[in-house]
Design an enzyme around this catalytic site. Sequence first.
Site, PDB file in Angstrom:
ATOM      1  CB  SER A  34     -13.945   5.990   4.367  1.00 49.29           C
ATOM      2  OG  SER A  34     -14.412   7.235   3.883  1.00 49.29           O
ATOM      3  CG  ASN A  84     -17.859   3.330   7.162  1.00 51.91           C
ATOM      4  OD1 ASN A  84     -19.029   3.540   6.832  1.00 51.91           O
ATOM      5  ND2 ASN A  84     -16.856   3.430   6.304  1.00 51.91           N
ATOM      6  CG  LEU A 123     -18.162  -0.853   2.958  1.00 49.40           C
ATOM      7  CD1 LEU A 123     -17.843   0.641   2.976  1.00 49.40           C
ATOM      8  CD2 LEU A 123     -19.354  -1.165   3.867  1.00 49.40           C
ATOM      9  CE1 TYR A 166      -2.870  -3.170   0.485  1.00 48.60           C
ATOM     10  CE2 TYR A 166      -3.346  -2.508   2.727  1.00 48.60           C
ATOM     11  CZ  TYR A 166      -3.506  -3.391   1.686  1.00 48.60           C
ATOM     12  OH  TYR A 166      -4.309  -4.487   1.860  1.00 48.60           O
ATOM     13  CB  ILE A 213     -10.405  -3.796   7.464  1.00 48.06           C
ATOM     14  CG1 ILE A 213     -10.294  -4.872   6.362  1.00 48.06           C
ATOM     15  CG2 ILE A 213      -9.896  -4.352   8.775  1.00 48.06           C
ATOM     16  CD1 ILE A 213      -8.848  -5.195   5.967  1.00 48.06           C
TER      17      ILE A 213
HETATM   18  N1  LIG Z   1      -5.667  -8.483   1.682  1.00 53.32           N
HETATM   19  C1  LIG Z   1      -5.929  -8.033   0.483  1.00 53.32           C
HETATM   20  O1  LIG Z   1      -5.528  -8.630  -0.543  1.00 53.32           O
HETATM   21  C2  LIG Z   1      -6.737  -6.786   0.319  1.00 53.32           C
HETATM   22  C3  LIG Z   1      -7.216  -6.414  -0.946  1.00 53.32           C
HETATM   23  C4  LIG Z   1      -7.979  -5.233  -1.040  1.00 53.32           C
HETATM   24  C5  LIG Z   1      -8.246  -4.490   0.098  1.00 53.32           C
HETATM   25  N2  LIG Z   1      -7.752  -4.894   1.321  1.00 53.32           N
HETATM   26  C6  LIG Z   1      -8.018  -4.113   2.569  1.00 53.32           C
HETATM   27  O2  LIG Z   1      -9.410  -3.901   2.714  1.00 53.32           O
HETATM   28  C7  LIG Z   1      -9.663  -2.508   2.866  1.00 53.32           C
HETATM   29  C8  LIG Z   1     -11.046  -2.158   2.348  1.00 53.32           C
HETATM   30  O3  LIG Z   1     -11.269  -2.679   1.030  1.00 53.32           O
HETATM   31  P1  LIG Z   1     -11.572  -1.743  -0.228  1.00 53.32           P
HETATM   32  O4  LIG Z   1     -10.916  -0.456  -0.027  1.00 53.32           O
HETATM   33  O5  LIG Z   1     -11.233  -2.518  -1.432  1.00 53.32           O
HETATM   34  O6  LIG Z   1     -13.149  -1.606  -0.275  1.00 53.32           O
HETATM   35  P2  LIG Z   1     -14.362  -1.163   0.701  1.00 53.32           P
HETATM   36  O7  LIG Z   1     -13.885  -0.817   2.070  1.00 53.32           O
HETATM   37  O8  LIG Z   1     -15.393  -2.209   0.560  1.00 53.32           O
HETATM   38  O9  LIG Z   1     -14.916   0.139  -0.040  1.00 53.32           O
HETATM   39  C9  LIG Z   1     -14.207   1.337  -0.080  1.00 53.32           C
HETATM   40  C10 LIG Z   1     -15.023   2.328  -0.921  1.00 53.32           C
HETATM   41  O10 LIG Z   1     -16.256   2.605  -0.272  1.00 53.32           O
HETATM   42  C11 LIG Z   1     -16.392   4.018  -0.053  1.00 53.32           C
HETATM   43  N3  LIG Z   1     -17.034   4.168   1.259  1.00 53.32           N
HETATM   44  C12 LIG Z   1     -16.526   3.836   2.475  1.00 53.32           C
HETATM   45  N4  LIG Z   1     -17.413   4.082   3.440  1.00 53.32           N
HETATM   46  C13 LIG Z   1     -18.511   4.597   2.844  1.00 53.32           C
HETATM   47  C14 LIG Z   1     -19.756   5.062   3.323  1.00 53.32           C
HETATM   48  N5  LIG Z   1     -20.057   5.032   4.631  1.00 53.32           N
HETATM   49  N6  LIG Z   1     -20.648   5.534   2.422  1.00 53.32           N
HETATM   50  C15 LIG Z   1     -20.358   5.575   1.087  1.00 53.32           C
HETATM   51  N7  LIG Z   1     -19.196   5.139   0.580  1.00 53.32           N
HETATM   52  C16 LIG Z   1     -18.268   4.657   1.453  1.00 53.32           C
HETATM   53  C17 LIG Z   1     -14.993   4.585  -0.116  1.00 53.32           C
HETATM   54  O11 LIG Z   1     -14.998   5.898  -0.620  1.00 53.32           O
HETATM   55  P3  LIG Z   1     -14.463   7.168   0.242  1.00 53.32           P
HETATM   56  O12 LIG Z   1     -13.013   6.927   0.549  1.00 53.32           O
HETATM   57  O13 LIG Z   1     -14.675   8.308  -0.691  1.00 53.32           O
HETATM   58  O14 LIG Z   1     -15.299   7.234   1.480  1.00 53.32           O
HETATM   59  C18 LIG Z   1     -14.325   3.656  -1.117  1.00 53.32           C
HETATM   60  O15 LIG Z   1     -14.597   4.079  -2.442  1.00 53.32           O
HETATM   61  C19 LIG Z   1      -8.506  -1.855   2.114  1.00 53.32           C
HETATM   62  O16 LIG Z   1      -8.307  -0.517   2.456  1.00 53.32           O
HETATM   63  C20 LIG Z   1      -7.354  -2.757   2.548  1.00 53.32           C
HETATM   64  O17 LIG Z   1      -6.904  -2.401   3.853  1.00 53.32           O
HETATM   65  C21 LIG Z   1      -7.010  -6.027   1.427  1.00 53.32           C
END
Ligand SMILES: NC(=O)c1ccc[n+]([C@@H]2O[C@H](COP(=O)([O-])OP(=O)(O)OC[C@H]3O[C@@H](n4cnc5c(N)ncnc54)[C@H](OP(=O)(O)O)[C@@H]3O)[C@@H](O)[C@H]2O)c1
Length: 270
Positions: free
Chosen positions: A226, A235, A185, A45, A223
């Site tokens: 945002s 959240n 999400l 990251y 996790i």
């Molecule tokens: N282990 C792995 O291989 C792996 C892979 C991918 C991700 N991850 C981890 O998982 C975490 C989360 O996954 P992700 O980032 O892919 O997806 P996510 O948390 O499912 O979704 C993030 C998206 O949702 C939006 N969002 C968040 N809260 C919101 C709310 N209350 N209302 C409306 N929109 C909202 C965010 O936009 P805004 O920022 O504009 O709020 C962003 O565009 C990552 O940050 C990382 O730490 C791990």
Amino acid sequence: MKLADGNDIPPVGLGVAGIPVDLTTSATLAAINAGYRLIDTAVIYHNEAEVGAALAKTNVPRDDLFIATKVWPDRYGYDAVNASFRESMTRLGLDRLDLYMLHWPAPMLDKYVESWRALIDLQRDGWVTSIGVSNFFPAQLQRLADETGVMPVVNQIELHPYSQRLDEQAFHAKNNIATQCWSPLGRSRCLDDPVINAIATKHVRTPAQVVLRWHFEAGRIAIPRSKSPDRIQQNFDIFGFALDADDRSQIAALNKGLDGQLGPDPEIAR
Ligand SMILES: NC(=O)c1ccc[n+]([C@@H]2O[C@H](COP(=O)([O-])OP(=O)(O)OC[C@H]3O[C@@H](n4cnc5c(N)ncnc54)[C@H](OP(=O)(O)O)[C@@H]3O)[C@@H](O)[C@H]2O)c1
């Protein structure tokens, strides 16, 4: 939540992948100020140092925080994992990590067992409190246990209403592995779903709160990511309401299995 090794892990954390680097420190501090104690980062990251800057600024005691990071497969192998770990700790400014994970199994490298042995020794030597993996399928988890005698206590996998990973959840439950959900999400795609929106309207909550409550009630760690302080706070505010059986069966029906996955295939990612 209690992990199989006896340690506690918070059920909700901030995932910092995809937060712009210049906003990572402020987002991490916003999360800690909102009550989050778990922060999930990784070498790939490229923001461990920005998380470390937030940890240096907060007044919350170190022992109240739960910091997780991961080693990328390009550093797999016993010695390379140890070197990558030391680099992560320098960037984070820590002398003890709460959770260290292998980021992907990368089976084509066939180095995940040797790398897991490095994590076992880091835990034995007191550098890491808990050790886990990410994106491992049940057969790969079983191989770790068979060849080292140590089963991971956490497997962080893609899991959201569109991909509910029922086989993996069942294996985790049987083997006392905590399921930690990335893209909890569905990268915000689930938040536009009419079913989720109807449940949110019924409970006077937001769609994100409904999805995160769904994870929490099932005993999974989420996790969400945002960059917005308001959404970070929103959240975390999931503890004052409960879903009912009808809500749960409607969300269960959204599952598309592996067809609903948004991220890479763990068999080929590295
Ligand atoms: N282990 C792995 O291989 C792996 C892979 C991918 C991700 N991850 C981890 O998982 C975490 C989360 O996954 P992700 O980032 O892919 O997806 P996510 O948390 O499912 O979704 C993030 C998206 O949702 C939006 N969002 C968040 N809260 C919101 C709310 N209350 N209302 C409306 N929109 C909202 C965010 O936009 P805004 O920022 O504009 O709020 C962003 O565009 C990552 O940050 C990382 O730490 C791990």
